[in-house]
Write a protein that holds these residues in place. Structure first.
Motif, PDB file in Angstrom:
ATOM      1  N   SER A 130       0.894  -1.222   0.105  1.00  0.00           N
ATOM      2  CA  SER A 130       0.108  -0.012  -0.082  1.00  0.00           C
ATOM      3  C   SER A 130       0.844   1.334  -0.142  1.00  0.00           C
ATOM      4  CB  SER A 130      -0.835  -0.193   1.375  1.00  0.00           C
ATOM      5  OG  SER A 130      -0.119   0.413   2.564  1.00  0.00           O
ATOM      6  N   GLN A 131       0.084   2.353  -0.657  1.00  0.00           N
ATOM      7  CA  GLN A 131       1.064   3.723  -0.186  1.00  0.00           C
ATOM      8  C   GLN A 131       1.494   3.911   1.144  1.00  0.00           C
ATOM      9  OE1 GLN A 131       2.008   5.605  -3.055  1.00  0.00           O
ATOM     10  NE2 GLN A 131       2.837   6.817  -1.455  1.00  0.00           N
ATOM     11  N   ALA A 132       0.495   3.718   2.178  1.00  0.00           N
ATOM     12  CA  ALA A 132       0.923   3.924   3.465  1.00  0.00           C
ATOM     13  C   ALA A 132       2.167   3.247   3.819  1.00  0.00           C
ATOM     14  CB  ALA A 132      -0.301   3.653   4.448  1.00  0.00           C
ATOM     15  N   GLU A 133       2.036   1.862   3.599  1.00  0.00           N
ATOM     16  CA  GLU A 133       3.506   1.057   3.650  1.00  0.00           C
ATOM     17  C   GLU A 133       4.489   1.499   3.242  1.00  0.00           C
ATOM     18  OE1 GLU A 133       4.439  -3.512   4.395  1.00  0.00           O
ATOM     19  OE2 GLU A 133       3.010  -2.970   2.925  1.00  0.00           O
ATOM     20  N   GLN A 134       4.550   1.825   2.009  1.00  0.00           N
ATOM     21  CA  GLN A 134       5.516   2.672   0.843  1.00  0.00           C
ATOM     22  C   GLN A 134       6.185   3.867   1.778  1.00  0.00           C
ATOM     23  OE1 GLN A 134       7.429   1.554  -1.509  1.00  0.00           O
ATOM     24  NE2 GLN A 134       7.741   3.529  -2.428  1.00  0.00           N
ATOM     25  N   GLU A 135       5.188   4.694   2.254  1.00  0.00           N
ATOM     26  CA  GLU A 135       5.609   5.876   3.033  1.00  0.00           C
ATOM     27  C   GLU A 135       6.203   5.651   4.365  1.00  0.00           C
ATOM     28  OE1 GLU A 135       2.070   8.274   3.169  1.00  0.00           O
ATOM     29  OE2 GLU A 135       2.017   8.721   0.915  1.00  0.00           O
ATOM     30  N   TYR A 162       2.302 -10.054  -6.426  1.00  0.00           N
ATOM     31  CA  TYR A 162       2.740  -8.740  -7.056  1.00  0.00           C
ATOM     32  C   TYR A 162       1.785  -8.026  -7.910  1.00  0.00           C
ATOM     33  CZ  TYR A 162       5.487  -5.290  -9.856  1.00  0.00           C
ATOM     34  OH  TYR A 162       5.757  -4.333 -10.499  1.00  0.00           O
ATOM     35  N   ARG A 163       1.328  -7.021  -7.931  1.00  0.00           N
ATOM     36  CA  ARG A 163       0.239  -6.298  -8.794  1.00  0.00           C
ATOM     37  C   ARG A 163       0.784  -5.153  -9.492  1.00  0.00           C
ATOM     38  NH1 ARG A 163      -5.530  -5.480  -6.096  1.00  0.00           N
ATOM     39  NH2 ARG A 163      -5.659  -4.890  -8.075  1.00  0.00           N
ATOM     40  N   ALA A 164       1.287  -5.279 -10.712  1.00  0.00           N
ATOM     41  CA  ALA A 164       1.672  -4.507 -11.700  1.00  0.00           C
ATOM     42  C   ALA A 164       1.206  -3.212 -11.489  1.00  0.00           C
ATOM     43  CB  ALA A 164       2.063  -4.801 -13.033  1.00  0.00           C
ATOM     44  N   ASP A 165      -0.447  -3.125 -11.483  1.00  0.00           N
ATOM     45  CA  ASP A 165      -1.085  -1.809 -12.019  1.00  0.00           C
ATOM     46  C   ASP A 165      -0.775  -1.118 -10.467  1.00  0.00           C
ATOM     47  OD1 ASP A 165      -2.414  -3.901 -10.143  1.00  0.00           O
ATOM     48  OD2 ASP A 165      -4.350  -3.174 -10.653  1.00  0.00           O
ATOM     49  N   SER A 188       1.609  -1.114  -8.306  1.00  0.00           N
ATOM     50  CA  SER A 188       2.955  -0.875  -8.191  1.00  0.00           C
ATOM     51  C   SER A 188       3.767   0.077  -8.852  1.00  0.00           C
ATOM     52  CB  SER A 188       3.548  -2.368  -7.924  1.00  0.00           C
ATOM     53  OG  SER A 188       3.217  -3.143  -6.939  1.00  0.00           O
ATOM     54  N   ARG A 189       2.908   0.230 -10.052  1.00  0.00           N
ATOM     55  CA  ARG A 189       3.491   1.148 -11.269  1.00  0.00           C
ATOM     56  C   ARG A 189       4.019   2.442 -10.671  1.00  0.00           C
ATOM     57  NH1 ARG A 189       6.747   0.626 -14.622  1.00  0.00           N
ATOM     58  NH2 ARG A 189       7.813   2.346 -13.552  1.00  0.00           N
ATOM     59  N   GLY A 190       3.346   3.025  -9.594  1.00  0.00           N
ATOM     60  CA  GLY A 190       3.602   4.560  -9.138  1.00  0.00           C
ATOM     61  C   GLY A 190       4.770   4.122  -8.152  1.00  0.00           C
ATOM     62  N   PHE A 191       5.154   3.207  -7.708  1.00  0.00           N
ATOM     63  CA  PHE A 191       6.354   3.110  -7.010  1.00  0.00           C
ATOM     64  C   PHE A 191       7.664   2.811  -7.578  1.00  0.00           C
ATOM     65  CE2 PHE A 191       3.218   0.634  -3.792  1.00  0.00           C
ATOM     66  CZ  PHE A 191       2.771   2.012  -3.316  1.00  0.00           C
ATOM     67  N   TRP A 192       7.716   2.709  -8.641  1.00  0.00           N
ATOM     68  CA  TRP A 192       8.925   2.514  -9.511  1.00  0.00           C
ATOM     69  C   TRP A 192       9.669   4.057 -10.084  1.00  0.00           C
ATOM     70  CZ3 TRP A 192      11.799  -1.960 -10.252  1.00  0.00           C
ATOM     71  CH2 TRP A 192      11.070  -2.946 -10.155  1.00  0.00           C
ATOM     72  N   GLU A 193      10.747   4.176  -9.746  1.00  0.00           N
ATOM     73  CA  GLU A 193      11.371   5.266 -10.411  1.00  0.00           C
ATOM     74  C   GLU A 193      11.330   5.484 -12.083  1.00  0.00           C
ATOM     75  OE1 GLU A 193      15.942   6.910 -10.678  1.00  0.00           O
ATOM     76  OE2 GLU A 193      15.323   5.509  -9.384  1.00  0.00           O
ATOM     77  N   ASN A 223      11.153   8.441  -3.036  1.00  0.00           N
ATOM     78  CA  ASN A 223      10.733   7.205  -2.598  1.00  0.00           C
ATOM     79  C   ASN A 223      10.174   6.307  -3.347  1.00  0.00           C
ATOM     80  OD1 ASN A 223      10.848   8.757  -0.120  1.00  0.00           O
ATOM     81  ND2 ASN A 223       8.483   9.411  -0.236  1.00  0.00           N
ATOM     82  N   THR A 224      11.181   5.926  -4.444  1.00  0.00           N
ATOM     83  CA  THR A 224      10.725   5.106  -5.510  1.00  0.00           C
ATOM     84  C   THR A 224      11.733   3.827  -5.531  1.00  0.00           C
ATOM     85  OG1 THR A 224      11.943   6.482  -6.967  1.00  0.00           O
ATOM     86  CG2 THR A 224       9.718   6.773  -7.082  1.00  0.00           C
ATOM     87  N   TRP A 225      11.303   2.654  -6.409  1.00  0.00           N
ATOM     88  CA  TRP A 225      12.250   1.694  -6.370  1.00  0.00           C
ATOM     89  C   TRP A 225      12.970   1.441  -7.818  1.00  0.00           C
ATOM     90  CZ3 TRP A 225       7.139  -2.182  -6.624  1.00  0.00           C
ATOM     91  CH2 TRP A 225       6.675  -1.977  -5.008  1.00  0.00           C
ATOM     92  N   ASN A 226      14.048   0.916  -7.458  1.00  0.00           N
ATOM     93  CA  ASN A 226      15.097   0.693  -8.816  1.00  0.00           C
ATOM     94  C   ASN A 226      15.549  -0.868  -8.703  1.00  0.00           C
ATOM     95  OD1 ASN A 226      17.125   1.640 -10.584  1.00  0.00           O
ATOM     96  ND2 ASN A 226      18.654   0.874  -8.861  1.00  0.00           N
ATOM     97  N   ASP A 227      15.508  -1.293  -9.907  1.00  0.00           N
ATOM     98  CA  ASP A 227      16.197  -2.671  -9.909  1.00  0.00           C
ATOM     99  C   ASP A 227      17.700  -2.528 -10.036  1.00  0.00           C
ATOM    100  OD1 ASP A 227      16.106  -1.654 -12.607  1.00  0.00           O
ATOM    101  OD2 ASP A 227      15.758  -3.471 -13.601  1.00  0.00           O
ATOM    102  N   ALA A 228      18.451  -3.430  -9.323  1.00  0.00           N
ATOM    103  CA  ALA A 228      19.801  -3.160  -9.196  1.00  0.00           C
ATOM    104  C   ALA A 228      20.512  -4.722  -9.127  1.00  0.00           C
ATOM    105  CB  ALA A 228      20.308  -2.487  -7.794  1.00  0.00           C
ATOM    106  N   ASN A 229      21.608  -4.997  -9.577  1.00  0.00           N
ATOM    107  CA  ASN A 229      22.418  -6.102  -9.413  1.00  0.00           C
ATOM    108  C   ASN A 229      22.423  -6.761  -8.164  1.00  0.00           C
ATOM    109  OD1 ASN A 229      24.908  -7.887  -9.315  1.00  0.00           O
ATOM    110  ND2 ASN A 229      24.720  -7.510 -11.310  1.00  0.00           N
ATOM    111  N   CYS A 230      22.114  -7.955  -7.861  1.00  0.00           N
ATOM    112  CA  CYS A 230      21.681  -8.727  -6.832  1.00  0.00           C
ATOM    113  C   CYS A 230      23.062  -8.911  -5.930  1.00  0.00           C
ATOM    114  CB  CYS A 230      20.980 -10.069  -6.796  1.00  0.00           C
ATOM    115  SG  CYS A 230      19.552  -9.847  -7.654  1.00  0.00           S
ATOM    116  N   THR A 231      24.153  -8.540  -6.313  1.00  0.00           N
ATOM    117  CA  THR A 231      25.416  -8.686  -5.641  1.00  0.00           C
ATOM    118  C   THR A 231      25.744  -7.296  -5.181  1.00  0.00           C
ATOM    119  OG1 THR A 231      26.740  -8.317  -7.558  1.00  0.00           O
ATOM    120  CG2 THR A 231      26.127 -10.694  -7.060  1.00  0.00           C
TER     121      THR A 231
END
Length: 225
Positions: free
Chosen positions: A128-133, A165-168, A170-175, A201-209
């Motif tokens: 949720s947005q509240a959890e993200q914040e 995981y719900r893409a719809d 979650s879309r607003g959480f990605w950078e 306050n956004t998400w980014n995919d990164a190398n797992c190492t």
């Protein structure tokens, strides 16, 4: 533990009051001693604020325990309460019925997940947005691993704790322009996700190492009560 904390808080506040009284204009302390006392006062006041926050966290968890304990077996309530309080006094945070751990160390994504598993939890999901914040505020400006990955099948994102995981939603959480599966400067894949509070306050995919701090979540930690 809660009432012991309250007593400690009262004792600390009384000590702070005495220190403040000793630093009135008629004090006979020399300048260096006065400065030392002022520093001690600042540290004591910071301790009071931290303890108040901790007790508030425990109080919220205790209220949740009372609600969930209706109709539950006494033994389960006692065991669950003990686990919750132990985690809270070890620095875990309580929010929305869940417990969260914000690391100070840095690990690879997989090592971070293994740490969480050892604590009966997983890298956090976000529902949720509240959890993200909440998560963004608690990370204090530092990037942290969360439990989202597409390891195994590129582009097929999943939460390691089993949350859908719900893409719809979650879309607003990605950078912007993320995920892009591009590890800057080194090549390779980006299959693990970090929360980047410095970037709106956004998400980014990164190398797992990549070495990063992480967030564990004991989802519905009181649900068994």
């Amino acid at each position: 533990m809660y009432f012991q904390g309250q007593k400690t808080l009262r004792d600390v506040e009384e000590a702070v009051h005495k220190i403040r009284a000793s630093l009135q204009p008629n004090t006979t302390l020399d300048t260096s001693k006065e400065l030392d006392s002022l520093q001690l006062l600042d540290e004591a006041q910071a301790g009071v604020r931290m303890l108040k926050a901790q007790l508030g966290n425990v109080s919220a968890a205790y209220g949740e325990i009372q609600i969930r304990s209706d109709g539950a077996a006494r033994g389960a309530v006692q065991d669950g309460c003990s686990d919750v309080l132990t985690k809270l006094f070890r620095g875990w945070r309580f929010f929305g019925g869940n417990l969260y751990y914000f690391s100070q160390e840095r690990k690879w994504w997989d090592d971070a997940e293994q740490f969480c598993v050892s604590q009966d939890s997983h890298l956090t999901s976000v529902s949720s947005q509240a959890e993200q914040e909440f998560l963004s505020n608690e990370t204090k400006g530092e990037d942290h691993w969360i439990g989202l990955t597409d390891l195994g099948t590129e582009g097929s994102w999943r939460w390691v704790d089993g949350t859908e995981y719900r893409a719809d939603t979650s879309r607003g959480f990605w950078e912007e322009n993320q995920p892009d599966n591009w590890h800057q400067g080194t090549g390779g894949r980006e299959d693990c996700v970090e929360i980047r509070p410095r970037k709106l306050n956004t998400w980014n995919d990164a190398n797992c190492t990549q070495l990063s701090r992480w967030i564990c979540k004991q989802a519905h930690g009181l649900a068994g009560l």
